[in-house]
Design a protein around this motif. Structure first.
Motif, PDB file in Angstrom:
ATOM      1  N   PHE A 254       1.081  -1.212   0.158  1.00 38.27           N
ATOM      2  CA  PHE A 254      -0.188  -0.100  -0.014  1.00 38.27           C
ATOM      3  C   PHE A 254       0.767   1.282  -0.020  1.00 38.27           C
ATOM      4  N   ILE A 255       1.954   1.223   0.880  1.00 40.95           N
ATOM      5  CA  ILE A 255       2.722   2.324   1.126  1.00 40.95           C
ATOM      6  C   ILE A 255       3.530   2.697  -0.420  1.00 40.95           C
ATOM      7  N   HIS A 256       3.929   1.594  -1.114  1.00 40.08           N
ATOM      8  CA  HIS A 256       4.534   1.804  -2.240  1.00 40.08           C
ATOM      9  C   HIS A 256       3.774   2.198  -3.510  1.00 40.08           C
ATOM     10  N   TYR A 257       2.589   1.737  -3.515  1.00 46.22           N
ATOM     11  CA  TYR A 257       1.618   2.398  -4.453  1.00 46.22           C
ATOM     12  C   TYR A 257       1.145   3.941  -4.230  1.00 46.22           C
ATOM     13  N   LEU A 258       0.845   4.192  -2.617  1.00 48.06           N
ATOM     14  CA  LEU A 258       0.282   5.457  -2.396  1.00 48.06           C
ATOM     15  C   LEU A 258       1.761   6.358  -2.712  1.00 48.06           C
ATOM     16  N   ASN A 259       2.825   5.980  -2.297  1.00 51.16           N
ATOM     17  CA  ASN A 259       3.985   6.997  -2.664  1.00 51.16           C
ATOM     18  C   ASN A 259       3.975   7.294  -4.089  1.00 51.16           C
ATOM     19  N   ARG A 260       3.948   6.260  -5.058  1.00 51.43           N
ATOM     20  CA  ARG A 260       3.825   6.718  -6.413  1.00 51.43           C
ATOM     21  C   ARG A 260       2.729   7.342  -6.901  1.00 51.43           C
ATOM     22  N   LEU A 261       1.640   7.151  -6.328  1.00 55.78           N
ATOM     23  CA  LEU A 261       0.352   8.168  -6.863  1.00 55.78           C
ATOM     24  C   LEU A 261       0.593   9.416  -6.647  1.00 55.78           C
ATOM     25  N   LYS A 293      -3.847 -13.125  -3.872  1.00 55.77           N
ATOM     26  CA  LYS A 293      -5.154 -13.549  -3.889  1.00 55.77           C
ATOM     27  C   LYS A 293      -6.426 -12.763  -3.111  1.00 55.77           C
ATOM     28  N   MET A 294      -6.491 -11.666  -3.022  1.00 52.23           N
ATOM     29  CA  MET A 294      -7.066 -10.783  -2.567  1.00 52.23           C
ATOM     30  C   MET A 294      -8.603 -11.030  -2.860  1.00 52.23           C
ATOM     31  N   PRO A 295      -9.530 -10.985  -1.923  1.00 49.95           N
ATOM     32  CA  PRO A 295     -10.866 -11.135  -2.184  1.00 49.95           C
ATOM     33  C   PRO A 295     -11.549  -9.727  -2.893  1.00 49.95           C
ATOM     34  N   CYS A 296     -12.443  -9.791  -3.650  1.00 50.43           N
ATOM     35  CA  CYS A 296     -12.736  -8.795  -4.340  1.00 50.43           C
ATOM     36  C   CYS A 296     -13.317  -7.622  -3.445  1.00 50.43           C
ATOM     37  N   VAL A 297     -13.757  -7.930  -2.483  1.00 44.42           N
ATOM     38  CA  VAL A 297     -14.368  -6.872  -1.413  1.00 44.42           C
ATOM     39  C   VAL A 297     -13.216  -6.158  -0.869  1.00 44.42           C
ATOM     40  N   ASP A 298     -12.112  -6.945  -0.502  1.00 47.12           N
ATOM     41  CA  ASP A 298     -10.955  -6.026  -0.032  1.00 47.12           C
ATOM     42  C   ASP A 298     -10.248  -5.427  -1.026  1.00 47.12           C
ATOM     43  N   ILE A 299     -10.253  -5.796  -2.329  1.00 51.86           N
ATOM     44  CA  ILE A 299      -9.679  -5.208  -3.355  1.00 51.86           C
ATOM     45  C   ILE A 299     -10.357  -3.807  -3.706  1.00 51.86           C
ATOM     46  N   VAL A 300     -11.656  -3.916  -3.750  1.00 47.91           N
ATOM     47  CA  VAL A 300     -12.234  -2.366  -3.752  1.00 47.91           C
ATOM     48  C   VAL A 300     -12.029  -1.611  -2.613  1.00 47.91           C
ATOM     49  N   ALA A 301     -11.973  -2.194  -1.508  1.00 42.78           N
ATOM     50  CA  ALA A 301     -11.508  -1.227  -0.067  1.00 42.78           C
ATOM     51  C   ALA A 301     -10.260  -0.759  -0.496  1.00 42.78           C
ATOM     52  N   PHE A 302      -9.168  -1.547  -1.082  1.00 43.66           N
ATOM     53  CA  PHE A 302      -7.825  -1.127  -1.032  1.00 43.66           C
ATOM     54  C   PHE A 302      -7.767  -0.056  -1.923  1.00 43.66           C
ATOM     55  N   ILE A 303      -8.479  -0.150  -3.109  1.00 41.76           N
ATOM     56  CA  ILE A 303      -8.280   0.903  -4.271  1.00 41.76           C
ATOM     57  C   ILE A 303      -8.936   2.265  -3.817  1.00 41.76           C
ATOM     58  N   LYS A 304     -10.048   1.896  -3.286  1.00 45.19           N
ATOM     59  CA  LYS A 304     -10.786   3.052  -2.783  1.00 45.19           C
ATOM     60  C   LYS A 304      -9.871   4.032  -1.755  1.00 45.19           C
ATOM     61  N   LYS A 305      -9.352   3.156  -0.504  1.00 47.04           N
ATOM     62  CA  LYS A 305      -8.551   3.858   0.037  1.00 47.04           C
ATOM     63  C   LYS A 305      -7.286   4.465  -0.323  1.00 47.04           C
ATOM     64  N   LEU A 306      -6.562   3.706  -1.345  1.00 46.47           N
ATOM     65  CA  LEU A 306      -5.403   4.193  -2.022  1.00 46.47           C
ATOM     66  C   LEU A 306      -5.631   5.426  -2.729  1.00 46.47           C
ATOM     67  N   ASN A 307      -6.843   5.704  -3.273  1.00 47.04           N
ATOM     68  CA  ASN A 307      -6.845   6.981  -4.314  1.00 47.04           C
ATOM     69  C   ASN A 307      -7.382   7.946  -3.379  1.00 47.04           C
ATOM     70  N   SER A 308      -8.294   7.962  -2.368  1.00 45.53           N
ATOM     71  CA  SER A 308      -8.455   8.898  -1.500  1.00 45.53           C
ATOM     72  C   SER A 308      -7.247   9.452  -0.770  1.00 45.53           C
ATOM     73  N   GLU A 309      -6.469   8.686  -0.322  1.00 45.39           N
ATOM     74  CA  GLU A 309      -5.145   9.011   0.844  1.00 45.39           C
ATOM     75  C   GLU A 309      -4.415   9.573  -0.500  1.00 45.39           C
ATOM     76  N   ALA A 310      -4.221   9.224  -1.651  1.00 42.35           N
ATOM     77  CA  ALA A 310      -3.305   9.832  -2.671  1.00 42.35           C
ATOM     78  C   ALA A 310      -3.808  11.353  -2.761  1.00 42.35           C
ATOM     79  N   LYS A 311      -5.262  11.420  -3.006  1.00 46.50           N
ATOM     80  CA  LYS A 311      -5.782  12.946  -3.187  1.00 46.50           C
ATOM     81  C   LYS A 311      -5.615  13.761  -1.815  1.00 46.50           C
ATOM     82  N   ARG A 312      -5.652  13.113  -0.510  1.00 54.32           N
ATOM     83  CA  ARG A 312      -5.381  13.874   0.424  1.00 54.32           C
ATOM     84  C   ARG A 312      -4.088  14.441   0.957  1.00 54.32           C
ATOM     85  N   LEU A 313      -3.383  13.478   0.665  1.00 52.54           N
ATOM     86  CA  LEU A 313      -1.582  13.570   1.015  1.00 52.54           C
ATOM     87  C   LEU A 313      -0.954  14.104   0.195  1.00 52.54           C
ATOM     88  N   ASP A 314       0.124  14.934   0.424  1.00 54.88           N
ATOM     89  CA  ASP A 314       1.131  15.404  -0.300  1.00 54.88           C
ATOM     90  C   ASP A 314       2.417  14.546   0.041  1.00 54.88           C
TER      91      ASP A 314
END
Length: 331
Positions: A254-261, A293-314
């Motif tokens: 998560f940190i790796h992808y958040l950093n990149r965004l 092998k992450m379940p779909c519901v967890d993937i959706v939560a991961f992507i949603k949080k990733l994008n919202s945090e990338a928008k919020r943080l510098d």
């Protein structure tokens, strides 16, 4: 004179082995700043004992003032930073300290590397003959399989990077002196002083863990600074194994992808960033399925949080990093 910066955090065995290999260098016109990043083991005493027997040596607490010492060829300074500053700030503090002695070049070198005796002389000679290249890297092999390439720099394309020769046998290396790059890893980064900023810093400190070298590549591309891999300059890297804790894996991912965004957000026009974020998220979904092998519901939560945090943080602070890797996401 080349200032070599090593950052140590609880890794005195690797640091000592790295220093041993540096002692065999043909190019002797260098000094080493070992930045101890707040080690909690006996790294300071172990490194001090080793250096006192083998090198011209000084041990210095963190300071903003030039110490009353003379820097000679082959000098090692153990620079005690007192706390874990992360990779970027640890290196920047070492660079700032070394800059007080006006070196001709700098080299950031991971402490878990071993060098060939001619690696440094080849870098210096290449830069003197090709002064248009302000940043260089040696060709980095795996330490545990010395015929296999770990990293030879690479290129950045629209927020994505492609490595040169990654996981290829050394036989694929072309018979030429160098290869231009737009990405160079912080594992072994040789540079001229003019790429430092006005405060003698090289790396961004927006990210506590990771991303600093990718941001550096983006920044050098924007400034039109030329970089290259010097193919006959060789070092070996003890590339870290995978982490055993699944929660830590997810947190670090998560940190790796958040950093990149967050990073790419600063360099792309807003309309391109929207498209990039969409393409990037699709790639993250693919990796979460294949690797975890992450379940779909967890993937959706991961992507949603990733994008919202990338928008919020510098940036990603030390506290945010530690909180994220110490527990599962979603809370």
């Amino acid at each position: 004179m080349v200032a070599i910066i090593l950052v140590n955090w609880n890794g005195y065995k690797d640091t000592i082995e790295c220093l041993d290999s540096l002692q065999q260098c043909i190019q002797k016109d260098f000094f080493v700043v070992v930045c101890d990043n707040g080690s909690t083991n006996d790294s300071i005493s172990r490194i001090s004992q080793y250096c006192a027997d083998k090198w011209p040596f000084d041990s210095i607490d963190f300071t903003d003032k030039k110490p009353d010492i003379s820097i000679n060829r082959g000098h090692v300074i153990l620079y005690k930073l007192g706390q874990n500053n992360g990779f970027s700030r640890g290196n920047n503090l070492g660079i700032k300290f070394a800059s007080m002695f006006n070196p001709d070049y700098y080299l950031l070198l991971n402490n878990d590397t071993i060098v060939e005796p001619d690696f440094l002389s080849l870098l210096v000679d290449f830069q003197k003959k090709n002064s248009q290249y302000k940043v260089l890297t040696p060709l980095i092999h795996y330490y545990y399989d010395k015929h296999l390439i770990w990293n030879g720099g690479g290129n950045i394309y629209w927020g994505f990077r492609i490595y040169h020769f990654a996981d290829k046998n050394e036989s694929v290396i072309p018979h030429k002196e160098s290869l231009p790059c737009t990405y160079i890893t912080g594992c072994a980064l040789f540079f001229a002083p003019e790429v430092l900023d006005e405060e003698n810093r090289l790396l961004t400190e927006k990210f506590f863990f990771g991303e600093e070298d990718f941001e550096f590549g983006l920044r050098m591309m924007r400034a039109k600074v030329k970089m290259a891999c010097v193919l006959n300059s060789i070092i070996y890297h003890k590339v870290g194994g995978s982490r055993n804790n699944d929660k830590a894996k997810i947190g670090h991912t998560f940190i790796h992808y958040l950093n990149r965004l967050i990073d790419v957000k600063s360099y792309l026009p807003s309309w391109q960033y929207v498209l990039y974020r969409f393409v990037f998220s699709l790639n993250v979904v693919r990796i979460l399925i294949l690797r975890y092998k992450m379940p779909c519901v967890d993937i959706v939560a991961f992507i949603k949080k990733l994008n919202s945090e990338a928008k919020r943080l510098d940036g990603v602070s030390r506290d945010y990093f530690l909180k994220t890797v110490s527990k599962e996401l979603g809370g």
